[in-house]
Write an enzyme that holds these catalytic residues in place. Structure first.
Site, PDB file in Angstrom:
ATOM      1  N   HIS A  59      -7.564  -4.419  10.216  1.00 23.01           N
ATOM      2  CA  HIS A  59      -7.243  -4.182   8.806  1.00 23.01           C
ATOM      3  C   HIS A  59      -5.900  -4.799   8.445  1.00 23.01           C
ATOM      4  O   HIS A  59      -5.010  -4.910   9.275  1.00 23.01           O
ATOM      5  CB  HIS A  59      -7.330  -2.697   8.414  1.00 23.01           C
ATOM      6  CG  HIS A  59      -6.241  -1.794   8.897  1.00 23.01           C
ATOM      7  ND1 HIS A  59      -6.464  -0.717   9.731  1.00 23.01           N
ATOM      8  CD2 HIS A  59      -4.912  -1.775   8.634  1.00 23.01           C
ATOM      9  CE1 HIS A  59      -5.328  -0.090   9.959  1.00 23.01           C
ATOM     10  NE2 HIS A  59      -4.367  -0.710   9.306  1.00 23.01           N
TER      11      HIS A  59
ATOM     12  N   GLU B 119      -9.906  -1.812   5.134  1.00 20.44           N
ATOM     13  CA  GLU B 119     -10.636  -1.513   6.365  1.00 20.44           C
ATOM     14  C   GLU B 119     -11.834  -2.447   6.517  1.00 20.44           C
ATOM     15  O   GLU B 119     -12.297  -3.035   5.534  1.00 20.44           O
ATOM     16  CB  GLU B 119     -11.129  -0.057   6.310  1.00 20.44           C
ATOM     17  CG  GLU B 119     -10.013   0.984   6.231  1.00 20.44           C
ATOM     18  CD  GLU B 119      -9.329   1.260   7.574  1.00 20.44           C
ATOM     19  OE1 GLU B 119      -9.356   0.376   8.456  1.00 20.44           O
ATOM     20  OE2 GLU B 119      -8.762   2.353   7.718  1.00 20.44           O
TER      21      GLU B 119
ATOM     22  N   ASN C 169      -8.091  -2.457  14.227  1.00 19.35           N
ATOM     23  CA  ASN C 169      -9.466  -2.851  13.867  1.00 19.35           C
ATOM     24  C   ASN C 169      -9.465  -4.078  12.938  1.00 19.35           C
ATOM     25  O   ASN C 169     -10.471  -4.407  12.339  1.00 19.35           O
ATOM     26  CB  ASN C 169     -10.212  -1.682  13.207  1.00 19.35           C
ATOM     27  CG  ASN C 169      -9.540  -1.191  11.934  1.00 19.35           C
ATOM     28  OD1 ASN C 169      -8.545  -1.778  11.488  1.00 19.35           O
ATOM     29  ND2 ASN C 169     -10.064  -0.145  11.340  1.00 19.35           N
TER      30      ASN C 169
ATOM     31  N   ASP D 147       0.811  -1.219   0.000  1.00 18.47           N
ATOM     32  CA  ASP D 147       0.000   0.000   0.000  1.00 18.47           C
ATOM     33  C   ASP D 147       0.845   1.270   0.000  1.00 18.47           C
ATOM     34  O   ASP D 147       2.066   1.215   0.193  1.00 18.47           O
ATOM     35  CB  ASP D 147      -0.972  -0.003   1.198  1.00 18.47           C
ATOM     36  CG  ASP D 147      -0.301  -0.397   2.522  1.00 18.47           C
ATOM     37  OD1 ASP D 147       0.947  -0.472   2.565  1.00 18.47           O
ATOM     38  OD2 ASP D 147      -1.027  -0.621   3.498  1.00 18.47           O
TER      39      ASP D 147
HETATM   40  C1  GLP Z   1      -1.014   0.606   8.783  1.00 22.25           C
HETATM   41  C2  GLP Z   1      -0.541  -0.126   7.504  1.00 22.25           C
HETATM   42  C3  GLP Z   1      -0.619  -1.604   7.670  1.00 22.25           C
HETATM   43  C4  GLP Z   1      -0.030  -1.977   9.000  1.00 22.25           C
HETATM   44  C5  GLP Z   1      -0.917  -1.491  10.117  1.00 22.25           C
HETATM   45  C6  GLP Z   1      -0.332  -1.717  11.498  1.00 22.25           C
HETATM   46  O1  GLP Z   1      -2.162   1.343   8.608  1.00 22.25           O
HETATM   47  N1  GLP Z   1      -1.199   0.251   6.304  1.00 22.25           N
HETATM   48  O2  GLP Z   1       0.060  -2.227   6.593  1.00 22.25           O
HETATM   49  O3  GLP Z   1       0.069  -3.377   9.109  1.00 22.25           O
HETATM   50  O4  GLP Z   1      -1.279  -0.153   9.940  1.00 22.25           O
HETATM   51  O5  GLP Z   1       0.691  -0.819  11.758  1.00 22.25           O
HETATM   52  P1  GLP Z   1       1.803  -1.045  12.827  1.00 22.25           P
HETATM   53  O6  GLP Z   1       2.641  -2.163  12.358  1.00 22.25           O
HETATM   54  O7  GLP Z   1       2.564   0.253  12.877  1.00 22.25           O
HETATM   55  O8  GLP Z   1       1.104  -1.350  14.104  1.00 22.25           O
END
Ligand code: GLP
Length: 252
Positions: free
Chosen positions: A139, A144, A137, A68
């Protein structure tokens, strides 16, 4: 089949996940890696960089495709995922930057950019390993919670909860982009192997729901239960609820 590997620390979980990738690269040097950003995979990237420096693995023939990118951020913005990848992996290993791919955050024709990314994904023949983190949440990438599992790369509007979770990386929540390009759940789950990383207490509840609860697009990560080969690498805190409710599921 989901294998859940228990580690005491994030670093230990990252090393185990890196070993799984290293094993693939030794047998398939031109593997296609699906890569993720966020704080979850950083210890794994540190270990991959160290292994590369020690001459144990090479990324020379590896191709990569990221999950992404924020819409509106250029590749040199310090919060873009392109920048993150350079800092955390690409700039530290012998990968050919021409073989690395992310959505173009500055694309203004969203449909055309999604089409380009879908074609790119297909031309790579999918991914040998897909690295993932998980949002609070549920995702994965920027898919989402919604009424259905997404298909193909799409331009998504981020939930308030995701914007506030990611605000810690920006000067304020107002600066977090409101939209992002994200690979679809179908593209993610098609990978030959998924490596999901998690750490910290804040992930404990969602991790248990995603891996053991109902399979529903309201918890996008629950789609992983339908994937043949999933490896979860978590630290003590993120696995605390699974340890309590499903102790038999943990691999030490
Ligand atoms: C973000 C990214 C995800 C990631 C998630 C968790 O929004 N788009 O790819 O896995 O949130 O983030 P983190 O690893 O910083 O907890």
């Amino acid at each position: 089949m989901i294998k859940i590997y228990y580690s005491s620390t994030k670093k230990e979980a990252g090393v185990k996940a890196a070993n799984s990738i290293a094993e693939l690269l030794k047998s398939k040097p031109d593997a296609v890696l699906g890569l993720a950003t966020g704080s979850s995979p950083t210890a794994m990237y540190d270990e991959l960089a160290a292994m590369n420096k020690r001459g144990e693995i090479s990324f020379k023939s590896v191709k990569s495709i990221n999950l992404d990118e924020y819409i509106g951020l250029s590749a040199d913005h310090d919060q873009s995922y392109a920048y993150f990848m350079k800092e955390n992996l690409f700039g530290r290993v012998d990968i050919d930057m021409a073989n690395t791919n992310l959505p173009n955050g500055l694309a203004t024709d969203y449909a055309a950019e999604c089409k380009r990314y879908n074609e790119l994904y297909d031309s790579l023949g999918g991914t040998d390993i897909q690295v993932l983190g998980i949002g609070h949440n549920g995702h994965i990438a920027f898919n989402e919670p919604s009424e259905s599992f997404s298909k193909g790369t799409n331009a998504v509007t981020l939930k308030e909860s995701t914007i506030s979770a990611n605000a810690r990386f920006f000067a304020s929540a107002d600066e977090v982009p409101k939209m992002a390009f994200s690979m679809g759940i179908d593209q993610i789950t098609k990978s030959n192997k998924i490596i999901l990383l998690a750490d910290g207490e804040a992930k404990a509840e969602i991790l248990e729901r995603a891996l053991f609860g109902d399979i529903t697009p309201l918890v996008p990560a629950s789609a992983l239960q339908l994937v043949k080969n999933v490896e979860v690498y978590g630290d003590e805190k993120s696995l605390s609820i699974i340890k309590e409710k499903h102790p038999e599921a943990l691999i030490y």
